[in-house]
Design an enzyme around this catalytic site. Structure first.
Site, mmCIF file in Angstrom:
data_model
loop_
_atom_site.group_PDB
_atom_site.id
_atom_site.type_symbol
_atom_site.label_atom_id
_atom_site.label_comp_id
_atom_site.label_asym_id
_atom_site.label_seq_id
_atom_site.Cartn_x
_atom_site.Cartn_y
_atom_site.Cartn_z
ATOM 1 N N ASP A 41 -3.578 1.051 10.166
ATOM 2 C CA ASP A 41 -4.784 1.859 10.387
ATOM 3 C C ASP A 41 -5.210 1.749 11.837
ATOM 4 O O ASP A 41 -5.707 2.714 12.411
ATOM 5 C CB ASP A 41 -5.911 1.420 9.451
ATOM 6 C CG ASP A 41 -5.802 2.186 8.147
ATOM 7 O OD1 ASP A 41 -4.943 1.808 7.323
ATOM 8 O OD2 ASP A 41 -6.520 3.185 7.983
ATOM 9 N N CYS A 83 0.844 -1.205 0.000
ATOM 10 C CA CYS A 83 0.000 0.000 0.000
ATOM 11 C C CYS A 83 0.879 1.255 0.000
ATOM 12 O O CYS A 83 1.985 1.242 -0.572
ATOM 13 C CB CYS A 83 -0.967 -0.030 1.177
ATOM 14 S SG CYS A 83 -2.270 1.218 1.075
HETATM 15 C C1 RUB Z 1 -3.987 3.112 3.648
HETATM 16 C C2 RUB Z 1 -3.293 2.079 4.463
HETATM 17 C C3 RUB Z 1 -1.993 2.497 5.098
HETATM 18 C C4 RUB Z 1 -2.289 2.986 6.518
HETATM 19 C C5 RUB Z 1 -1.074 3.672 7.127
HETATM 20 O O1 RUB Z 1 -5.281 2.727 3.263
HETATM 21 O O2 RUB Z 1 -3.751 0.993 4.683
HETATM 22 O O3 RUB Z 1 -1.117 1.420 5.185
HETATM 23 O O4 RUB Z 1 -3.362 3.914 6.505
HETATM 24 O O5 RUB Z 1 -0.755 4.836 6.406
HETATM 25 P P1 RUB Z 1 -6.178 3.741 2.389
HETATM 26 P P2 RUB Z 1 0.096 5.998 7.113
HETATM 27 O O6 RUB Z 1 -5.421 4.040 1.143
HETATM 28 O O7 RUB Z 1 -7.436 2.963 2.146
HETATM 29 O O8 RUB Z 1 -6.408 4.981 3.230
HETATM 30 O O9 RUB Z 1 1.333 5.345 7.608
HETATM 31 O O10 RUB Z 1 0.342 7.021 6.051
HETATM 32 O O11 RUB Z 1 -0.757 6.518 8.245
#
Ligand code: RUB
Length: 311
Positions: A197, A128
Site C-alpha cells: 500500500d 491478502c
Molecule cells: C489490500 C492490500 C494489498 C495492497 C496491494 O488491502 O493490502 O496487498 O493494496 O494490492 P485492502 P495491489 O484489501 O484493505 O485494500 O498490488 O493490487 O495494489
C-alpha cells in the site's frame, strides 16, 4: 440521470466499503472517477471548474487513508493545465488516462521483472490479494515454471479467497492456510511475494495486517521476501517526515456481535509496517531495487511534486 457529484460519491463509497479495493485498483478508480466528474460537470468559469474538481478530489482522498496510490493518483490527475474551461477539462482527462495506462503497464512490467527471480519448482507464499504480486506469480507460471502457491486467508476480510479463486482460474496449484499457519509452512517456502500500500522513504513497507509477522517468520527461516510495488506506491510525504496513517476499520469486521459484550473492545488495524531490513527486494516497473534505494525512487519519480509542495 445521475448527477456528476452523485456518481463520484458512489465511487467513493465503493472504495470506502472495499467493493473496490487493493491499492492499484483504488488509484485507477480514483483517476477514472475524477475524469468522469470533470467531463460531466457544468461550470460557468474556469475558477468554478477548479473549485468543483478540488472538492471532488477531497471526497476521494477521504475514503481510505493509508494507500498512497490514491493520493499520488489524485495529485497526478490534478496537475492539469489550461487557459480556459475546455482546455482544463481535456488536460485533466488526459492526465487520468495516462495514469491508468501507466499503472497497467507497470503491473505487467513488474510481473516480468519479478518472475525472473522465481525458479522452476519454487513454492511462493502470498498474503491478502495483491494484483501486482499475482502478476509476478502468473508471469512465472505462464513462462512454463512449475510453481506452487500458499495463500493466507487474510482475516478479517478474507481477501485470500479472491487470491485462491484467481490462482485456481489460471490453473496454478494452490494451498489455502489460516493466517496463523505461516510459521508452520515457512520452511517449505522459497519466496514470500506480497504487494504494497505504501513504501516509505526509508524502504519500509505498509501492507495488509499480518505482513510484518510473515516477514519476521521469513527472516528467521532465511526465506526471500519480495515486495511488488509500482513507483506510485512510494510516499513523497514520508520524505517530509510524515508518518503513514494506518486505517482502523470497524470492530464488526472482526466480531459482528461485539455490541453485545460490555467489557471487550476490538482493535482492527487494516495494515502494518514491515521494517526495510526484512525486505530483500522491491520489484518496481523501473527495476528490482533494494529497499534502501526508496528515497532515490521518490526523488526521481515524484521529485517535481515535492518541489511544488514546498512552494
Ligand atoms: C489490500 C492490500 C494489498 C495492497 C496491494 O488491502 O493490502 O496487498 O493494496 O494490492 P485492502 P495491489 O484489501 O484493505 O485494500 O498490488 O493490487 O495494489
Amino acid at each position: 440521470m445521475t448527477l456528476p457529484m452523485e456518481e463520484l460519491l458512489d465511487t467513493a463509497e465503493r472504495i470506502r466499503s472495499m467493493e473496490i479495493r487493493g491499492a492499484a485498483l483504488i488509484g485507477r478508480a480514483a483517476a477514472g472517477a475524477l475524469k468522469d466528474f470533470a467531463l460531466s460537470i457544468e461550470a460557468a468559469s474556469l475558477e468554478e471548474f477548479n473549485g468543483e474538481v478540488r472538492r471532488a478530489a477531497e471526497v476521494l482522498l477521504n475514503t481510505r487513508p493509508t494507500a498512497v496510490s490514491l493520493s499520488n493518483a489524485v495529485r497526478i490527475v490534478m496537475r492539469y493545465r489550461g487557459d480556459d474551461l475546455e482546455a482544463a477539462r481535456s488536460s485533466l482527462a488526459k492526465n487520468a488516462d495516462s495514469f491508468v495506462e501507466r499503472s497497467l503497464k507497470a503491473v505487467e512490467r513488474i510481473g516480468e521483472i519479478g518472475s525472473r527471480r522465481v525458479l522452476d519448482g519454487d513454492v511462493i507464499l502470498t498474503h491478502c490479494n495483491s494484483s501486482v504480486a499475482l502478476s509476478i506469480i502468473k508471469t512465472a507460471f505462464d513462462s512454463g515454471k512449475d510453481i506452487r502457491v500458499i495463500a493466507t486467508e487474510s482475516r478479517p476480510r478474507y481477501q485470500g479467497h479472491l487470491t485462491i479463486k484467481a490462482l485456481d482460474g489460471w490453473g496454478i496449484e494452490t494451498e489455502l492456510i489460516v493466517d496463523s499457519a505461516v510459521r508452520t509452512v515457512i520452511n517449505e517456502v522459497d519466496h514470500v511475494i506480497v504487494g504494497a500500500d505504501v513504501i516509505t522513504a526509508n524502504g519500509s513497507l505498509v501492507n495488509k495486517i499480518g505482513t510484518a509477522a510473515i516477514a519476521l517468520a521469513a527472516s528467521e527461516a532465511r526465506t526471500s521476501f519480495v515486495v511488488a510495488a509500482e513507483t506510485y506506491k512510494f510516499s513523497p510525504e514520508t520524505i517530509m517526515g510524515e508518518l503513514v496513517p494506518i486505517e482502523m476499520r470497524s470492530p464488526e469486521e472482526v466480531y459482528p456481535e461485539i455490541s453485545k459484550l460490555q467489557h471487550v473492545r476490538v482493535r482492527n488495524p487494516a495494515f502494518d509496517v514491515t521494517p526495510h531490513r526484512y525486505i530483500d527486494v522491491i520489484c518496481t516497473e523501473i527495476g528490482a531495487i533494494p529497499p534502501e534505494m526508496s528515497y532515490l525512487v521518490i526523488k526521481e519519480m515524484l521529485g517535481g511534486e515535492l518541489e511544488r509542495q514546498r512552494l
